[in-house]
Scaffold this motif. Structure first.
Motif, PDB file in Angstrom:
ATOM      1  N   TRP C  68      60.405 -34.367 -16.516  1.00  0.00           N
ATOM      2  CA  TRP C  68      60.047 -35.504 -17.374  1.00  0.00           C
ATOM      3  C   TRP C  68      58.536 -35.585 -17.521  1.00  0.00           C
ATOM      4  O   TRP C  68      58.018 -35.855 -18.612  1.00  0.00           O
ATOM      5  CB  TRP C  68      60.592 -36.809 -16.790  1.00  0.00           C
ATOM      6  N   THR C  69      57.859 -35.335 -16.385  1.00  0.00           N
ATOM      7  CA  THR C  69      56.394 -35.366 -16.414  1.00  0.00           C
ATOM      8  C   THR C  69      55.856 -34.297 -17.346  1.00  0.00           C
ATOM      9  O   THR C  69      54.940 -34.538 -18.127  1.00  0.00           O
ATOM     10  CB  THR C  69      55.830 -35.126 -14.997  1.00  0.00           C
ATOM     11  N   LEU C  70      56.454 -33.106 -17.251  1.00  0.00           N
ATOM     12  CA  LEU C  70      56.002 -31.998 -18.090  1.00  0.00           C
ATOM     13  C   LEU C  70      56.132 -32.351 -19.569  1.00  0.00           C
ATOM     14  O   LEU C  70      55.373 -31.892 -20.412  1.00  0.00           O
ATOM     15  CB  LEU C  70      56.810 -30.740 -17.773  1.00  0.00           C
ATOM     16  N   LEU C  71      57.102 -33.197 -19.856  1.00  0.00           N
ATOM     17  CA  LEU C  71      57.280 -33.646 -21.241  1.00  0.00           C
ATOM     18  C   LEU C  71      56.239 -34.706 -21.609  1.00  0.00           C
ATOM     19  O   LEU C  71      55.609 -34.650 -22.667  1.00  0.00           O
ATOM     20  CB  LEU C  71      58.697 -34.235 -21.369  1.00  0.00           C
ATOM     21  N   ALA C  72      56.065 -35.665 -20.674  1.00  0.00           N
ATOM     22  CA  ALA C  72      55.268 -36.848 -21.006  1.00  0.00           C
ATOM     23  C   ALA C  72      53.762 -36.633 -20.857  1.00  0.00           C
ATOM     24  O   ALA C  72      52.982 -37.009 -21.742  1.00  0.00           O
ATOM     25  CB  ALA C  72      55.711 -38.018 -20.125  1.00  0.00           C
ATOM     26  N   ALA C  73      53.353 -36.017 -19.744  1.00  0.00           N
ATOM     27  CA  ALA C  73      51.921 -35.962 -19.445  1.00  0.00           C
ATOM     28  C   ALA C  73      51.109 -35.260 -20.549  1.00  0.00           C
ATOM     29  O   ALA C  73      50.103 -35.811 -21.015  1.00  0.00           O
ATOM     30  CB  ALA C  73      51.694 -35.293 -18.087  1.00  0.00           C
ATOM     31  N   VAL C  77      48.103 -36.928 -22.779  1.00  0.00           N
ATOM     32  CA  VAL C  77      46.772 -36.310 -22.902  1.00  0.00           C
ATOM     33  C   VAL C  77      46.440 -36.065 -24.378  1.00  0.00           C
ATOM     34  O   VAL C  77      45.327 -36.320 -24.831  1.00  0.00           O
ATOM     35  CB  VAL C  77      46.721 -34.989 -22.099  1.00  0.00           C
ATOM     36  N   ALA C  78      47.446 -35.597 -25.147  1.00  0.00           N
ATOM     37  CA  ALA C  78      47.216 -35.362 -26.568  1.00  0.00           C
ATOM     38  C   ALA C  78      46.858 -36.664 -27.277  1.00  0.00           C
ATOM     39  O   ALA C  78      45.983 -36.699 -28.151  1.00  0.00           O
ATOM     40  CB  ALA C  78      48.452 -34.737 -27.206  1.00  0.00           C
ATOM     41  N   GLY C 206      45.722 -28.245 -23.178  1.00  0.00           N
ATOM     42  CA  GLY C 206      44.966 -28.503 -21.951  1.00  0.00           C
ATOM     43  C   GLY C 206      45.790 -29.347 -20.982  1.00  0.00           C
ATOM     44  O   GLY C 206      45.844 -29.073 -19.776  1.00  0.00           O
ATOM     45  N   GLY C 207      46.453 -30.369 -21.519  1.00  0.00           N
ATOM     46  CA  GLY C 207      47.283 -31.246 -20.691  1.00  0.00           C
ATOM     47  C   GLY C 207      48.465 -30.499 -20.103  1.00  0.00           C
ATOM     48  O   GLY C 207      48.842 -30.702 -18.946  1.00  0.00           O
TER      49      GLY C 207
END
Lengths: 326, 255, 292
Positions: C68-73, C77-78, C206-207
């Motif tokens: 989920w983090t990989l999706l959201a973070a 950042v974007a 980058g994020g």
């Protein structure tokens, strides 16, 4: 019109005289802590003006002035501590070595376009920082070098102050001479239009490199002076945050005025002392200040004053002088 | 012969911009280069001045091979140029724009101790006067009118005292009146200084008015070269030009 | 050096190289289109790392929290990047380069201090997410699975980006703006929108790198500067604005670091710098570039 120019010029002269007088009597009228503060302002004013020779006059965007500044500081520190060199030689070696290393780095940095110049200067400063940080045997690593054997005479803050004042004064006079010289005018032409200068028989890269070397040497002097003032050196001197200090000093004062970084240094050092006492997040405010200046006060304090204030005072727009073209 | 090129060629990717061009320019000549857009005129100038590298062929200036030399060295040997797009030092005053070039010519650019404002005043003002900008010498370059900026740029090129001057569309963006004045100025300067001049120009009145000879470039090759009246009558040239500049051409034929 | 060691260092070098590629690709794409050198790109990476730590440590009980983090973070950042472009950068495109660079330099401080304020100065770690823990054996050698996953991510993104730029309408629009801004604008392309989009895409990359990195490293202040310098080395090798250049440069640097640290640990950081200097001497226009 002519009279106005003369009045302005003589006012400028008068201002300079008052400033010099004031700087001269500082140790007599101020507490020691304030003398140190003014001392620091002087050193950073020199560093700022040295950097501005590249930024404002040649249009070379350097993000690594702290590297060369640290080379100057460490040269003096190491020659005094490790090799027991005479004081004068340890000081004079600082700009020489900073100039040589600046020449080496500059040779790489001017090889590609402007954007690479910016990133390479930052990378090379980081290399210098890494070397200082990692080379325990020679530079003391992150412990730095402390209790540097500086002549006892300069332990007295006012003596050290006068040394700084003299050296900074002479250096600024030299820098002023350089920017007013044919060489200085050529640098400004390069800033305005580097491509065009090649077609008036200017060897562009050679001039950019010369500016880099000169700027480095003066940064070296500033570093050496700070080393003498504080009696110690640390890897922080080469850290990119130190480069930020110098960039902000130029930005705050204004890039396109010789005096910009001098004013910038005075205001910046004063502010940083006050604000950093109040908050742990001084760097955050520094970032905000940078963004504010870039968005709303691009010409810095000096630019702001001469654009907005001078016409208001004289009830007329300022006549064009050499100053504006710079 | 002051300038000669032998089989000069340059291509960008697959596109041949200049194809085996042989130029023979005599000293003191006033030569214009014409041709439709994309004919390779500016590329040719860029090759001659070292601005871009040559693929093959040679450039010989005053009997020296200058093919691989960098721009500053070529400029030092006596080839000056102006550019199609304005190319001055915008935030320097008109005076300083010229002065910097004069310093370079007098080998004073490396002097770091003298005061620039006291040096080369006379020479700089002489050039400002000859391009008609003396009364505007303190105006910031970028604030001058377009026509004056074009003059300033020519002044910068003249300040290095070239023996060969290349002008890329000197009258571009000018009113007919300004362009007429500038043409006269160019003629005067060439006569006074004994310059050899090569210029690229779209205004056919200027081209046929002042050229000693005309070179017609088409798709990177020399299509025709010769005296103005021969060019005017040449059928091949007419055919090339009929496509995009019919009006100009027919008006010239009627003369 | 044994064969095992060589294989191991090669794999870890390439996987770190892949993460570096994601960052350098973002930097390169932004420069290519906007002509802005985003000095704060390392900070964008670091922000991704801190978000990864923040989410995974706050919602430990959530199943598959890392994914989920990989999706959201990266998306967050974007978004931050979008705000930076719209409210800050956009106002100074017409100004000299000097001011754009200094502005992004100022952002390093702001982002760094914000991270410090929220997450403190310590080192944080993130566990390797299910199902990529442990090792897998290939050809009789054992490799960490997560490294293989990173390599897969890097290749996927590389191919995806190249395909996006070459074969999609969006890619054509971006290329049009990159090559000829005025012409693109005249053709009815909304250039400011493309700028914002590309800047966000660069920051997303980058994020993404920042979110992927913590399981095989640590999250800490100071990684912003370390990473931006690595990116600079990569673009000196590969050329700024070129995706294949960033890809090749990142793999070379990743391998160099991995073997450097294995052979002479004390001088590990120096290898990248030395490579950069050598490239500047023998091929100043970069491995993939052409002479200027």
């Amino acid at each position: 019109m002519n009279r106005l120019v003369t009045t302005l010029n003589s006012h400028r002269f008068l201002l300079l005289l008052v400033l010099l007088l004031f700087l001269f009597i500082v140790p007599f009228v101020m507490k020691e802590s304030w003398v140190s503060l003014v001392n620091e302002m002087l050193v950073m004013a020199l560093a700022g003006c040295a950097l501005n020779l590249m930024l404002g006059y040649t249009g070379m965007i350097s993000f690594g002035p702290a590297g060369l500044y640290a080379v100057g500081a460490y040269t003096t520190a190491i020659l005094l501590t490790r090799y027991r060199f005479p004081f004068a030689i340890a000081v004079i070696s600082a700009p020489v070595l900073a100039g040589i290393i600046g020449g080496l780095i500059g040779w790489f940095c001017v090889r590609r376009s402007a954007v690479y110049f910016a990133l390479l200067t930052l990378a090379f400063a980081q290399i210098i920082w890494t070397i200082i940080f990692e080379w325990y045997g020679f530079t003391g690593g992150d412990n730095g070098i402390v209790s540097i054997p500086i002549p006892e005479f300069f332990f007295t803050i006012s003596h050290c102050y006068y040394l700084t004042l003299t050296v900074v004064g002479i250096s600024l006079l030299l820098l002023w001479t350089i920017v007013q010289s044919p060489f200085g005018k050529t640098l400004q032409a390069i800033r305005e239009n580097p491509g065009r200068t090649e077609f008036i028989a200017i060897h562009l890269r050679r001039y950019q490199l010369s500016a880099f070397v000169l700027s480095s040497a003066f940064l070296g002097i500033a570093g050496s002076l700070f080393c003498i003032f504080s009696g110690s050196v640390f890897p922080d001197y080469a850290h990119w945050v130190k480069s930020t200090d110098m960039l902000v000093i130029c930005l705050l004062g204004g890039f396109y005025n010789f005096g910009g970084p001098i004013v910038g240094s005075a205001v910046y050092i004063f502010l940083s002392k006050i604000i950093s006492k109040e908050t742990m997040f001084w760097m955050f405010f520094l970032g905000v200040i940078i963004v504010f200046l870039v968005l709303f006060m691009r010409n810095g304090i000096v630019g702001f004053l001469s654009e907005k204030l001078a016409p208001a005072l004289h009830g007329t727009s300022r006549p064009s002088s050499d100053e504006e073209a710079q | 012969m002051i300038l000669e090129t032998q089989k000069l060629a340059k291509s960008f990717g697959g596109l041949t911009a200049v194809h085996d061009v042989n130029l023979h320019i005599q000293e003191g000549e006033l030569v214009s280069i014409i041709g439709p857009n994309g004919a390779g005129k500016t590329t040719l100038f860029n090759l001659l001045t070292g601005h871009i590298s040559v693929d093959s062929g040679r450039v010989i200036f005053k009997e020296k091979d200058i093919t691989q030399l960098p721009p500053h060295a070529i400029s030092r040997m006596g080839i000056g140029r102006s550019f199609q797009r304005l190319n001055i030092f915008p935030r320097l005053s008109a005076f300083e724009n010229i002065q910097v070039a004069v310093f370079s010519q007098q080998r004073k650019s490396r002097n770091i101790f003298a005061r620039a404002s006291k040096l080369a005043r006379h020479e700089t003002e002489a050039i400002l006067e000859s391009v008609g900008l003396l009364d505007k010498k303190n105006v910031t370059g970028g604030l001058l009118a377009h026509g004056d900026q074009k003059r300033l740029e020519m002044g910068i090129a003249l300040a290095v005292e070239p023996s060969l001057l290349l002008l890329d569309e000197p009258t571009q963006g000018m009113s007919p009146k300004e362009s007429g004045e500038l043409t006269q100025l160019i003629q005067k300067l060439v006569r006074e200084r004994g310059l050899t001049l090569i210029f690229v120009e779209h205004d056919m009145n200027v081209v046929f008015g002042i050229s000693d000879s005309i070179i017609v470039l088409h798709q990177g090759k020399i299509l025709f070269e010769g005296k103005p009246d021969k060019v005017r009558k040449n059928e091949e040239v007419q055919r090339v030009y009929l496509g995009d500049e019919r009006g100009t051409w027919s008006s010239l034929l009627r003369k | 050096m044994t064969f095992d060691a060589i294989a191991g260092q090669t794999l870890s070098g390439i996987s770190v190289g892949m993460v570096l590629f994601l960052i350098a690709a973002g930097l390169s794409i932004i420069f290519g289109t906007l002509k802005v050198l985003n000095l704060a790109h390392g900070s964008i990476f670091m922000l991704g790392g801190f978000l990864c730590y923040g989410f995974t440590s706050s919602f430990v009980s959530l199943p598959g929290v890392f994914w989920w983090t990989l999706l959201a973070a990266p998306l967050i950042v974007a978004l931050v990047g979008g705000l930076i472009e719209i409210f800050l950068l956009r106002r100074i495109y017409t100004q000299e380069m000097l001011y754009q660079y200094i502005l992004t330099f100022g952002l390093i401080l702001i982002i760094g201090e914000t991270c410090k304020f929220i997450w403190g100065v310590g080192y944080h770690s993130v566990g390797i997410p299910w199902p990529f823990g442990g090792n897998v054996s290939l050809w009789g050698l054992s490799f960490p699975v997560y490294n293989l996953f990173l390599i897969g991510c890097g290749f996927t993104v590389f191919i995806g980006l190249v395909a996006l730029m070459r074969y999609t309408g969006l890619g054509r629009i971006i290329r049009a703006v990159t090559y000829h801004r005025e012409m693109a604008s005249a053709l009815g392309i909304n250039v400011p929108k493309v700028y914002t989009g590309v800047f966000m895409l660069g920051c997303w990359l980058g994020g993404l790198a920042g979110t992927l990195m913590p399981p095989m490293s640590v999250v800490a202040l100071g990684s912003d500067m370390a990473v931006i310098i690595e990116c600079f080395i990569i673009v000196v090798i590969g050329g700024l604005g070129s995706l294949p250049g960033a890809f090749v440069g990142a793999i070379i640097l990743g391998l160099l670091n991995a073997f450097g640290i294995y052979i002479i640990p004390k001088l590990a950081v120096a290898f990248g710098f030395m490579l950069m200097i050598v490239i500047l001497i023998i091929r100043p226009w970069g491995l993939m570039g052409k002479p200027e």
